[in-house]
Design an enzyme around this catalytic site. Structure first.
Site, mmCIF file in Angstrom:
data_model
loop_
_atom_site.group_PDB
_atom_site.id
_atom_site.type_symbol
_atom_site.label_atom_id
_atom_site.label_comp_id
_atom_site.label_asym_id
_atom_site.label_seq_id
_atom_site.Cartn_x
_atom_site.Cartn_y
_atom_site.Cartn_z
ATOM 1 N N ASN A 149 -2.437 13.169 -4.115
ATOM 2 C CA ASN A 149 -3.643 13.781 -5.080
ATOM 3 C C ASN A 149 -4.099 15.159 -4.357
ATOM 4 O OD1 ASN A 149 -4.350 11.428 -6.734
ATOM 5 N ND2 ASN A 149 -5.323 10.337 -5.374
ATOM 6 N N ASP A 201 -1.948 9.498 -10.438
ATOM 7 C CA ASP A 201 -2.076 8.465 -11.753
ATOM 8 C C ASP A 201 -0.599 8.051 -11.978
ATOM 9 O OD1 ASP A 201 -4.843 8.381 -11.611
ATOM 10 O OD2 ASP A 201 -4.974 9.300 -13.493
ATOM 11 N N GLU A 208 -4.652 2.205 -4.258
ATOM 12 C CA GLU A 208 -3.291 2.512 -4.127
ATOM 13 C C GLU A 208 -2.674 1.225 -3.815
ATOM 14 O OE1 GLU A 208 -4.565 4.419 -0.582
ATOM 15 O OE2 GLU A 208 -5.369 4.214 -2.343
ATOM 16 N N ASP A 266 0.926 -1.151 0.077
ATOM 17 C CA ASP A 266 0.096 0.013 -0.016
ATOM 18 C C ASP A 266 1.012 1.093 -0.066
ATOM 19 O OD1 ASP A 266 -3.140 0.854 0.553
ATOM 20 O OD2 ASP A 266 -1.828 2.168 1.624
#
Length: 334
Positions: free
Chosen positions: A215, A224, A250, A207
């Protein structure tokens, strides 16, 4: 020959613990018949890495080397293709009917021409027969041109549908953003591995740390880019049959067959260090992003452990890594 190939295929399937499904029968029949050297090479590599052929690999090899792309089970595509074939069939029947009727009229007119001398048919009637032949020739030419046009149009539409089928296969097995295997592929492979040869099977869950921050601070486009870069770096680190999947958001998963917890943990540590070296540039803010890390949980299958329990075990270790400060692999080596 068919029976002999089947007798050769079945023992190989049993040896490598391959489920006796129609797809696998067809795949291994093609393998032992040596019809496709490239298939044999690819399948040998898969067996060497995994000591079996995982369901996703089998499906991909079957589609690429055995089945026609039209056989892909995408219902709307299949219906469109079937409708297209039906339309072509009707057009062909209509054209054949026109051609048959035309041939009958031609034969009739030639019979009449052959009787000219016998019956003393006038010049006017002869010209009438010729005009009839010309008209009927024009009719069949128009029918043929229409059919040819329909055939070309249908072929273009079929080619477009085939391209969509290829894209559909990618959607079925691959994550559109990162290009690696997706959650569906993971579920299939984990289920297949546990039902065939689970001894030594290890699972790594990964993770990305503080992904929401990327973000929020830099926008989803850079987020992305982070996902793509992490997926690429994890994929590059996979060895000895290890396969990487985008598990969701993620989070990534790695299935490692025929391994040990210590060696799988070592692989996870290598991946962790590799992610620390990623460097991305936010061109809009002219800022370079160097602090990309992830937390890892590594679990090994043991007898009577279900797939969901193996995932839960790795997930708990992953969140323990998060709790202890992130950017680490759990469990800690003893």
């Amino acid at each position: 020959m068919a029976a002999r190939n089947l007798k050769k295929a079945v023992p190989l399937m049993l040896k490598h613990q391959i489920p006796t499904t129609p797809t696998n029968y067809a795949l291994w029949y093609t393998y032992v018949s040596e019809q496709s050297p490239e298939l044999n090479k690819r399948l040998d590599t898969v067996i060497e890495q995994h000591h079996t052929c995982p369901p996703v690999n089998a499906e991909m090899l079957y589609r690429e080397y055995v089945s026609d792309p039209i056989e892909v089970d995408v219902l709307d595509m299949r219906q469109n293709l079937e409708a297209m074939v039906a339309e072509l069939s009707h057009s062909l029947k209509d054209t054949n009917l026109d051609a048959t009727q035309f041939q009958c009229r031609i034969d009739s007119n030639f019979d009449r021409l052959n009787r000219i001398e016998e019956e003393g048919i006038s010049l006017e009637k002869v010209l009438g027969i010729v005009r009839s032949l010309v008209k009927e020739s024009d009719d069949i030419r128009s029918s043929t041109q229409y059919f040819t046009g329909q055939l070309n149009k249908a072929q273009q539409e079929i080619d477009a549908l085939k391209q969509q089928l290829v894209k559909s296969e990618q959607i079925i097995l691959y994550d559109a953003l990162t290009g690696i295997f997706n959650r569906r592929a993971f579920d299939n492979d984990l289920r297949g591995s546990l039902s065939q040869s689970p001894d030594g099977l290890c699972l790594i869950l990964v993770d990305i740390d503080h992904f929401k921050t990327f973000n929020d601070n830099y926008g989803h486009q850079l987020g992305d880019q982070v996902l793509k870069a992490v997926a690429k770096r994890l994929l590059e680190a996979c060895r000895n049959g290890a396969k990487i999947y985008r598990y969701g958001g993620e989070e990534f998963a790695v299935i490692i067959p025929k391994s040990q917890l210590s060696s799988s943990r070592h692989l996870a540590e290598s991946m962790r260090r590799g992610l620390e070296k990623i460097s991305l540039k936010d061109r809009r803010k002219n800022v370079r992003i160097n602090k990309i890390t992830a937390s890892f949980g590594v679990a090994q299958w043991h007898k009577n452990l279900e797939g969901a329990e193996l995932i839960e075990k790795a997930d708990k270790l992953l969140y323990e890594a998060k709790r202890l400060g992130r950017n680490r692999v759990m469990p800690i080596p003893s």
